[in-house]
Scaffold this active site. Structure first.
Site, PDB file in Angstrom:
ATOM      1  N   SER A 144       0.868  -1.179   0.000  1.00 41.32           N
ATOM      2  CA  SER A 144       0.000   0.000   0.000  1.00 41.32           C
ATOM      3  C   SER A 144       0.901   1.224   0.000  1.00 41.32           C
ATOM      4  O   SER A 144       2.042   1.172   0.487  1.00 41.32           O
ATOM      5  CB  SER A 144      -0.857   0.006   1.274  1.00 41.32           C
ATOM      6  OG  SER A 144      -1.466   1.275   1.465  1.00 41.32           O
ATOM      7  N   TYR A 157      -1.679  -1.313  10.181  1.00 40.99           N
ATOM      8  CA  TYR A 157      -1.764  -1.555   8.741  1.00 40.99           C
ATOM      9  C   TYR A 157      -0.511  -1.025   8.047  1.00 40.99           C
ATOM     10  O   TYR A 157       0.110  -1.723   7.239  1.00 40.99           O
ATOM     11  CB  TYR A 157      -3.011  -0.846   8.198  1.00 40.99           C
ATOM     12  CG  TYR A 157      -3.232  -0.992   6.714  1.00 40.99           C
ATOM     13  CD1 TYR A 157      -3.787  -2.148   6.190  1.00 40.99           C
ATOM     14  CD2 TYR A 157      -2.892   0.043   5.838  1.00 40.99           C
ATOM     15  CE1 TYR A 157      -4.003  -2.276   4.825  1.00 40.99           C
ATOM     16  CE2 TYR A 157      -3.101  -0.081   4.480  1.00 40.99           C
ATOM     17  CZ  TYR A 157      -3.659  -1.239   3.976  1.00 40.99           C
ATOM     18  OH  TYR A 157      -3.865  -1.371   2.630  1.00 40.99           O
TER      19      TYR A 157
HETATM   20  P1  NAI Z   1     -11.470  -6.382  -0.171  1.00 39.69           P
HETATM   21  O1  NAI Z   1     -11.942  -6.457   1.237  1.00 39.69           O
HETATM   22  O2  NAI Z   1     -12.444  -6.021  -1.233  1.00 39.69           O
HETATM   23  O3  NAI Z   1     -10.756  -7.751  -0.580  1.00 39.69           O
HETATM   24  C1  NAI Z   1      -9.884  -8.411   0.284  1.00 39.69           C
HETATM   25  C2  NAI Z   1     -10.209  -9.900   0.252  1.00 39.69           C
HETATM   26  O4  NAI Z   1      -9.295 -10.571   1.136  1.00 39.69           O
HETATM   27  C3  NAI Z   1     -11.623 -10.207   0.751  1.00 39.69           C
HETATM   28  O5  NAI Z   1     -12.319 -10.997  -0.190  1.00 39.69           O
HETATM   29  C4  NAI Z   1     -11.397 -10.954   2.054  1.00 39.69           C
HETATM   30  O6  NAI Z   1     -12.378 -11.962   2.311  1.00 39.69           O
HETATM   31  C5  NAI Z   1     -10.029 -11.573   1.825  1.00 39.69           C
HETATM   32  N1  NAI Z   1      -9.378 -11.885   3.094  1.00 39.69           N
HETATM   33  C6  NAI Z   1      -9.307 -11.111   4.214  1.00 39.69           C
HETATM   34  N2  NAI Z   1      -8.674 -11.772   5.185  1.00 39.69           N
HETATM   35  C7  NAI Z   1      -8.333 -12.988   4.679  1.00 39.69           C
HETATM   36  C8  NAI Z   1      -7.660 -14.119   5.213  1.00 39.69           C
HETATM   37  N3  NAI Z   1      -7.229 -14.146   6.486  1.00 39.69           N
HETATM   38  N4  NAI Z   1      -7.485 -15.197   4.425  1.00 39.69           N
HETATM   39  C9  NAI Z   1      -7.947 -15.203   3.135  1.00 39.69           C
HETATM   40  N5  NAI Z   1      -8.612 -14.164   2.596  1.00 39.69           N
HETATM   41  C10 NAI Z   1      -8.795 -13.069   3.347  1.00 39.69           C
HETATM   42  O7  NAI Z   1     -10.260  -5.341  -0.150  1.00 39.69           O
HETATM   43  P2  NAI Z   1      -9.254  -4.868  -1.295  1.00 39.69           P
HETATM   44  O8  NAI Z   1      -9.248  -3.416  -1.265  1.00 39.69           O
HETATM   45  O9  NAI Z   1      -9.513  -5.576  -2.544  1.00 39.69           O
HETATM   46  O10 NAI Z   1      -7.858  -5.356  -0.673  1.00 39.69           O
HETATM   47  C11 NAI Z   1      -6.925  -6.127  -1.379  1.00 39.69           C
HETATM   48  C12 NAI Z   1      -5.530  -5.662  -1.009  1.00 39.69           C
HETATM   49  O11 NAI Z   1      -5.322  -4.337  -1.468  1.00 39.69           O
HETATM   50  C13 NAI Z   1      -5.252  -5.650   0.498  1.00 39.69           C
HETATM   51  O12 NAI Z   1      -3.975  -6.189   0.748  1.00 39.69           O
HETATM   52  C14 NAI Z   1      -5.302  -4.184   0.822  1.00 39.69           C
HETATM   53  O13 NAI Z   1      -4.534  -3.875   1.963  1.00 39.69           O
HETATM   54  C15 NAI Z   1      -4.726  -3.588  -0.435  1.00 39.69           C
HETATM   55  N6  NAI Z   1      -5.014  -2.166  -0.590  1.00 39.69           N
HETATM   56  C16 NAI Z   1      -6.275  -1.745  -0.847  1.00 39.69           C
HETATM   57  C17 NAI Z   1      -6.544  -0.407  -0.975  1.00 39.69           C
HETATM   58  C18 NAI Z   1      -7.904   0.106  -1.279  1.00 39.69           C
HETATM   59  O14 NAI Z   1      -8.074   1.325  -1.384  1.00 39.69           O
HETATM   60  N7  NAI Z   1      -8.916  -0.712  -1.414  1.00 39.69           N
HETATM   61  C19 NAI Z   1      -5.469   0.602  -0.831  1.00 39.69           C
HETATM   62  C20 NAI Z   1      -4.174   0.032  -0.569  1.00 39.69           C
HETATM   63  C21 NAI Z   1      -3.961  -1.306  -0.470  1.00 39.69           C
END
Ligand code: NAI
Length: 300
Positions: A144, A157
């Site tokens: 991130s 985080y």
């Molecule tokens: P999201 O919540 O839409 O998707 C994340 C997915 O990871 C979810 O489907 C969730 O069920 C799964 N997950 C969570 N904990 C888990 C575990 N212990 N084991 C297996 N699966 C698990 O969120 P998003 O935004 O798509 O996040 C994806 C990545 O992007 C993350 O690493 C997040 O930190 C990073 N990110 C996102 C940003 C944003 O603005 N959305 C900004 C910067 C980084």
């Protein structure tokens, strides 16, 4: 890497947001995609959508913190596709906002366990199989922009993402010589479901949290992320980085000035120190000698 058709790709967090965007883009390119996620229902829904697009998909329920389950998952993946993965996307992640001085061990264990531990587990489990697979490969971990500096409200985080950036820099120093490219993706704001991230917190780590659960705050976050980059567009940037064998994936150009100011403030600290230049040069010489000798030892 120029060719994607037929490759086995493993995408953690593939049921939603950033990971689901990656599944669409690399699936459309002909990859055989295993999407890994802890949420069974969301996994099945995502798999259905991907199949309807003509993508060959294998949904696999797994908590990325669980090392024993990872080993079983690795066997499942190879059995399902008859080949080892050559693409690994460590994308699953969680977040929590709250006052750092009230953070509990459970807060640290959850965020570090998923965001950093999940990346470690994915790589330690799958890398030997990728290397044994005999083809070139690529590992992308999602950090991130928050990983470049501390944060008053998302400190754990930020620390977890700093660790991911640093670890991937180390892998990038060693894996390319063995045919595995390495990239780190640093998003700023992406259209995803991350505003509801606290729903993913496991019951055994739920007590004593410092994270804000106020509905109005969650709604504010939901609106923030709704204005973020489309996950498919983001995955296209990842594809370009893999094709160009580029480490840094920083497509959020609006963050460039802030990052430069942060690095400048670090470098400015040198100006505040008065030191003996001869002693500094001597230390640097000793270090160079050590590096050269340890490289010779490694190669012998
Ligand atoms: P999201 O919540 O839409 O998707 C994340 C997915 O990871 C979810 O489907 C969730 O069920 C799964 N997950 C969570 N904990 C888990 C575990 N212990 N084991 C297996 N699966 C698990 O969120 P998003 O935004 O798509 O996040 C994806 C990545 O992007 C993350 O690493 C997040 O930190 C990073 N990110 C996102 C940003 C944003 O603005 N959305 C900004 C910067 C980084």
């Amino acid at each position: 890497m120029q060719d994607f058709a037929g490759r086995v790709a493993v995408i953690t967090g593939g049921a939603s947001g950033v990971g689901f965007g990656q599944a669409q883009v690399f699936g459309d390119l002909g990859c055989r995609v295993t999407i890994v996620d802890m949420r069974e229902e969301a996994l099945q829904a995502a798999a259905e959508t991907l199949r309807a697009r003509g993508i060959d998909v294998h949904p696999l329920q797994l908590d990325v913190r669980d090392r024993v389950a990872w080993e079983r998952a690795a066997d499942d993946i190879e059995a399902r596709w008859g080949a080892a993965p050559s693409l690994l996307f460590n994308t699953a992640g969680v977040n929590g906002f709250g006052p750092l001085e009230e953070a509990s061990y459970a807060d640290f264990d959850w965020i570090m366990g998923v965001n950093f531990g999940g990346v470690v587990n994915g790589i330690v489990t799958l890398l030997p199989r990728m290397l044994a697979g005999g083809t070139d490969g690529h590992i992308v971990s999602v950090a991130s922009m928050g990983g470049f500096q501390g944060s008053p409200s998302a400190a754990i985080y930020a620390a977890s993402k700093a660790a991911v950036i640093n670890l991937m820099e180390s892998y990038a120093l060693t894996l390319p010589a063995q045919g595995i490219g390495v990239s780190v993706l640093c998003p700023a704001s992406v259209r995803s479901d991350i505003a509801h991230t606290l729903d993913r917190r496991p019951a055994e780590l739920a007590s004593g949290s410092s994270f804000i659960t106020d509905e109005r705050f969650i709604e504010l976050q939901r609106r923030l992320y709704a204005g973020g980059m489309d996950p498919v567009e983001l995955a296209e940037h990842v594809r370009e980085a893999i094709v160009a064998d580029r480490f840094w994936v920083l497509p959020f150009t609006e963050t460039r000035d802030g990052l430069r100011a942060h690095f400048d403030s670090i470098l400015a600290a040198y100006d505040d120190c008065v030191t003996d230049p001869d002693a500094a040069a001597e230390r640097a010489r000793t270090f160079d000698e050590y590096r050269a000798q340890s490289a010779r030892l490694r190669d012998s």
